[in-house]
Structures are given as structure tokens and as C-alpha cells.
Design a protein around this motif. Structure first.
Motif, PDB file in Angstrom:
ATOM      1  N   GLY A  70      30.834  54.987  39.115  1.00 20.74           N
ATOM      2  CA  GLY A  70      31.212  55.868  37.998  1.00 20.74           C
ATOM      3  C   GLY A  70      31.838  55.095  36.983  1.00 20.74           C
ATOM      4  O   GLY A  70      32.368  55.398  35.923  1.00 20.74           O
ATOM      5  N   ARG A  71      32.198  53.839  37.268  1.00 24.82           N
ATOM      6  CA  ARG A  71      33.052  52.893  36.290  1.00 24.82           C
ATOM      7  C   ARG A  71      32.313  51.396  36.328  1.00 24.82           C
ATOM      8  O   ARG A  71      31.728  51.056  37.339  1.00 24.82           O
ATOM      9  N   ARG A  72      32.363  50.797  34.989  1.00 28.94           N
ATOM     10  CA  ARG A  72      31.719  49.561  35.132  1.00 28.94           C
ATOM     11  C   ARG A  72      32.851  48.575  35.747  1.00 28.94           C
ATOM     12  O   ARG A  72      33.882  48.447  35.166  1.00 28.94           O
ATOM     13  N   TRP A  73      32.286  47.769  36.568  1.00 29.47           N
ATOM     14  CA  TRP A  73      33.191  46.689  37.159  1.00 29.47           C
ATOM     15  C   TRP A  73      32.930  45.254  36.704  1.00 29.47           C
ATOM     16  O   TRP A  73      31.776  45.069  36.875  1.00 29.47           O
ATOM     17  N   ASP A  74      33.851  44.602  36.290  1.00 23.41           N
ATOM     18  CA  ASP A  74      33.371  43.424  35.742  1.00 23.41           C
ATOM     19  C   ASP A  74      33.693  42.161  37.034  1.00 23.41           C
ATOM     20  O   ASP A  74      32.864  41.062  36.539  1.00 23.41           O
ATOM     21  N   LEU A  75      34.221  42.200  37.757  1.00 25.24           N
ATOM     22  CA  LEU A  75      34.673  41.507  38.628  1.00 25.24           C
ATOM     23  C   LEU A  75      35.050  41.872  40.231  1.00 25.24           C
ATOM     24  O   LEU A  75      35.852  42.918  40.260  1.00 25.24           O
ATOM     25  N   LEU A  76      34.612  41.293  41.225  1.00 27.57           N
ATOM     26  CA  LEU A  76      34.793  41.507  42.634  1.00 27.57           C
ATOM     27  C   LEU A  76      35.414  40.411  43.200  1.00 27.57           C
ATOM     28  O   LEU A  76      34.719  39.289  43.278  1.00 27.57           O
ATOM     29  N   ARG A 126      47.225  47.354  33.962  1.00 30.36           N
ATOM     30  CA  ARG A 126      48.435  46.531  33.274  1.00 30.36           C
ATOM     31  C   ARG A 126      48.126  46.618  31.796  1.00 30.36           C
ATOM     32  O   ARG A 126      46.857  46.216  31.110  1.00 30.36           O
ATOM     33  N   GLN A 127      49.100  47.209  30.972  1.00 35.68           N
ATOM     34  CA  GLN A 127      48.942  47.293  29.464  1.00 35.68           C
ATOM     35  C   GLN A 127      49.663  46.244  28.773  1.00 35.68           C
ATOM     36  O   GLN A 127      50.685  45.658  29.611  1.00 35.68           O
ATOM     37  N   ARG A 175      54.164  36.849  46.540  1.00 36.77           N
ATOM     38  CA  ARG A 175      52.722  36.480  46.380  1.00 36.77           C
ATOM     39  C   ARG A 175      51.566  37.590  46.167  1.00 36.77           C
ATOM     40  O   ARG A 175      50.856  37.235  45.398  1.00 36.77           O
ATOM     41  N   GLY A 176      52.229  38.752  46.538  1.00 36.87           N
ATOM     42  CA  GLY A 176      51.280  39.895  46.224  1.00 36.87           C
ATOM     43  C   GLY A 176      51.177  40.009  44.655  1.00 36.87           C
ATOM     44  O   GLY A 176      50.165  40.245  43.816  1.00 36.87           O
ATOM     45  N   LEU A 177      52.480  40.086  43.979  1.00 36.59           N
ATOM     46  CA  LEU A 177      52.680  40.328  42.637  1.00 36.59           C
ATOM     47  C   LEU A 177      52.245  39.384  41.746  1.00 36.59           C
ATOM     48  O   LEU A 177      51.126  39.498  40.839  1.00 36.59           O
ATOM     49  N   ARG A 178      52.225  38.118  42.436  1.00 35.70           N
ATOM     50  CA  ARG A 178      51.667  36.656  41.835  1.00 35.70           C
ATOM     51  C   ARG A 178      50.074  36.849  41.900  1.00 35.70           C
ATOM     52  O   ARG A 178      49.262  36.622  40.636  1.00 35.70           O
ATOM     53  N   ALA A 179      49.414  37.447  42.713  1.00 32.36           N
ATOM     54  CA  ALA A 179      47.848  37.535  43.019  1.00 32.36           C
ATOM     55  C   ALA A 179      47.532  38.573  41.974  1.00 32.36           C
ATOM     56  O   ALA A 179      46.445  38.233  41.162  1.00 32.36           O
ATOM     57  N   ILE A 180      48.011  39.732  41.756  1.00 28.85           N
ATOM     58  CA  ILE A 180      47.682  40.543  40.667  1.00 28.85           C
ATOM     59  C   ILE A 180      47.998  40.158  39.136  1.00 28.85           C
ATOM     60  O   ILE A 180      47.097  40.496  38.385  1.00 28.85           O
ATOM     61  N   ASP A 181      48.973  39.534  39.125  1.00 28.23           N
ATOM     62  CA  ASP A 181      49.218  39.045  37.731  1.00 28.23           C
ATOM     63  C   ASP A 181      48.319  37.837  37.434  1.00 28.23           C
ATOM     64  O   ASP A 181      47.777  37.887  36.263  1.00 28.23           O
ATOM     65  N   GLU A 182      47.860  37.020  38.218  1.00 29.24           N
ATOM     66  CA  GLU A 182      46.934  36.089  38.149  1.00 29.24           C
ATOM     67  C   GLU A 182      45.616  36.671  37.759  1.00 29.24           C
ATOM     68  O   GLU A 182      44.872  36.039  36.834  1.00 29.24           O
ATOM     69  N   ILE A 183      45.097  37.728  38.478  1.00 30.86           N
ATOM     70  CA  ILE A 183      44.005  38.310  38.277  1.00 30.86           C
ATOM     71  C   ILE A 183      43.919  38.920  36.857  1.00 30.86           C
ATOM     72  O   ILE A 183      42.899  38.491  36.054  1.00 30.86           O
ATOM     73  N   ALA A 184      44.927  39.608  36.586  1.00 34.39           N
ATOM     74  CA  ALA A 184      44.900  40.036  35.102  1.00 34.39           C
ATOM     75  C   ALA A 184      44.948  39.055  33.981  1.00 34.39           C
ATOM     76  O   ALA A 184      44.427  39.018  32.986  1.00 34.39           O
ATOM     77  N   ASP A 244      41.682  42.864  29.904  1.00 35.20           N
ATOM     78  CA  ASP A 244      40.702  43.568  29.503  1.00 35.20           C
ATOM     79  C   ASP A 244      39.348  43.858  30.388  1.00 35.20           C
ATOM     80  O   ASP A 244      38.468  43.981  29.961  1.00 35.20           O
ATOM     81  N   SER A 245      39.451  43.882  31.809  1.00 31.10           N
ATOM     82  CA  SER A 245      38.463  43.649  32.689  1.00 31.10           C
ATOM     83  C   SER A 245      38.702  44.814  33.626  1.00 31.10           C
ATOM     84  O   SER A 245      39.979  45.121  34.064  1.00 31.10           O
ATOM     85  N   SER A 246      37.932  45.226  34.524  1.00 32.67           N
ATOM     86  CA  SER A 246      37.880  46.312  35.601  1.00 32.67           C
ATOM     87  C   SER A 246      37.704  45.538  36.780  1.00 32.67           C
ATOM     88  O   SER A 246      36.443  44.932  36.879  1.00 32.67           O
ATOM     89  N   VAL A 247      38.684  45.359  37.718  1.00 39.11           N
ATOM     90  CA  VAL A 247      38.579  44.444  38.755  1.00 39.11           C
ATOM     91  C   VAL A 247      38.816  44.928  40.141  1.00 39.11           C
ATOM     92  O   VAL A 247      39.281  45.824  40.283  1.00 39.11           O
ATOM     93  N   ILE A 248      37.778  44.831  41.190  1.00 41.15           N
ATOM     94  CA  ILE A 248      38.104  45.153  42.620  1.00 41.15           C
ATOM     95  C   ILE A 248      38.383  44.017  43.259  1.00 41.15           C
ATOM     96  O   ILE A 248      37.852  43.029  43.343  1.00 41.15           O
ATOM     97  N   ALA A 249      39.625  44.288  43.975  1.00 41.39           N
ATOM     98  CA  ALA A 249      40.172  43.379  44.774  1.00 41.39           C
ATOM     99  C   ALA A 249      40.445  43.979  46.258  1.00 41.39           C
ATOM    100  O   ALA A 249      41.124  44.772  46.471  1.00 41.39           O
ATOM    101  N   VAL A 250      39.534  43.197  47.185  1.00 43.06           N
ATOM    102  CA  VAL A 250      39.812  43.735  48.628  1.00 43.06           C
ATOM    103  C   VAL A 250      40.849  43.067  49.359  1.00 43.06           C
ATOM    104  O   VAL A 250      40.595  41.510  49.248  1.00 43.06           O
ATOM    105  N   ALA A 251      41.737  43.440  49.868  1.00 39.79           N
ATOM    106  CA  ALA A 251      43.005  42.932  50.430  1.00 39.79           C
ATOM    107  C   ALA A 251      43.119  43.484  51.856  1.00 39.79           C
ATOM    108  O   ALA A 251      42.388  44.039  52.408  1.00 39.79           O
TER     109      ALA A 251
END
Length: 189
Positions: free
Chosen positions: A45-51, A169-170, A118-127, A132-139
């Protein structure tokens, strides 16, 4: 705005038997594969830009199952999304680890502080790489729980196998936790 769905991998035999997996590369079992397929219902139901995923096979396979259902390929791995390293206690049950190290300081245990960093570093790096993307990250449950707890400033509940927790993230800086295991959450960092 970056929309991030953090998905915990499906069940493994070590999950089933209550063993500490940490950075051990334990594959999904048949229940875990079914859970990965079911996670799609929360993600569709959402458009995903990255997995993307952790490099451990249980997360990568969960991502690939989700991607096959959603029509998106996994395009990368992030080492910082790997599970906490439990050192000498990996493969032990909680009880066995406690009986050997009742203080909870297993030889080689990764600190909670390092896991959070490292967890916060990972999500910041992804963002940062995919604004302006919709991302699925499996962890993994431990790293997702560390991220969510740090962002909210309070301990996070247990993250379920194939549970979906969402963050936004705004303006390129502030994260808000929207859901934990699909349940609405409050408080920001």
C-alpha cells in the motif's frame, strides 16, 4: 522526509529455542519464511524506493522474501544493522548464559552504547543517501530496539520476529518513531 520501515528478520531455530544469536549467521526456518511473507501485509500500500538489510543471512533472506512480494530488489547491506555481538554467550540460552555469567558481562559482549551508536549511524546514513525516499531496512531485534529506545528516550518493547517499526526523518535531522511492531508510538528525539 525519509520514511523508514525497520523490519526484524523472521524466526530461526535459535529464536525458537531461545538461544542468543548475535552476530552468528543462523538461517531462517520455515516459520521465519512464512513470517517474512506475512510482514508484506503491513508494508503493502506504499511505494517503496529501496530495500536493504543487515549482511546476516536471516535478515537478507527476509528482505528477499519481502522484496519478491512487493516487486522490489534488495540493493544493499549495511554492516551497522547487524545484531549485537554477544561474544562467548552466542549459542547459549539466556538461562545458560546467566548461570555462567550472572553479572551479564559475557566475554566479548558488544556494549549497548556501541550498538546504539552504530544503529543510529546506519539509519542516518540510509536517510542521508536516500532523502525523500521510502526505505525498508531488514535488521535484528536488538539493533532495532536500541534505535527505537534511543530515539524515544525510553526503553523499547521487545521487537517481534518480522515486526515492522516505522520512523520518519523530517528536514534531514529529527527522527520520529511512528510505530513499534505495527503499534502507534509517541515521543521523539
Amino acid at each position: 522526509m525519509t520514511f523508514l520501515a525497520l523490519v526484524r528478520h523472521g524466526e530461526t531455530d535459535w529464536n525458537l529455542h531461545g538461544r542468543l544469536q548475535g552476530s552468528s549467521d543462523i538461517p531462517l526456518n520455515s516459520t521465519g519464511r512464512a513470517q517474512a511473507s506475512e510482514a508484506v501485509y503491513e508494508l503493502e500500500g506504499r511505494r517503496w524506493d529501496l530495500l536493504v538489510s543487515s549482511p546476516l543471512s536471516r535478515a537478507a533472506e527476509t528482505a528477499d522474501i519481502i522484496g519478491a512480494h512487493l516487486g522490489i530488489e534488495r540493493t544493499g547491506t549495511y554492516a551497522d544493522l547487524a545484531e549485537r555481538h554477544f561474544g562467548a554467550a552466542e549459542g547459549f540460552t539466556d538461562y545458560d548464559a546467566w548461570s555462567r555469567w550472572p553479572h551479564g558481562h559475557y566475554p566479548g559482549l558488544e556494549s549497548r552504547e556501541n550498538l546504539i551508536v552504530r544503529g543510529l549511524r546506519a539509519i542516518d546514513e540510509i536517510a542521508d543517501m536516500h532523502p525523500d525516499s521510502s526505505v525498508i531496512a531488514v535488521a535484528h531485534g536488538g539493533v532495532i530496539r536500541a534505535i527505537v529506545g534511543a530515539l524515544r528516550g525510553i526503553p523499547s518493547p521487545r521487537i517481534l520476529n518480522a515486526g515492522v517499526s516505522t520512523l520518519v526523518r523530517q528536514n534531514g535531522k529529527n527522527w520520529t518513531v511512528e510505530t513499534i511492531n505495527g503499534v502507534p508510538a509517541q515521543r521523539t528525539r
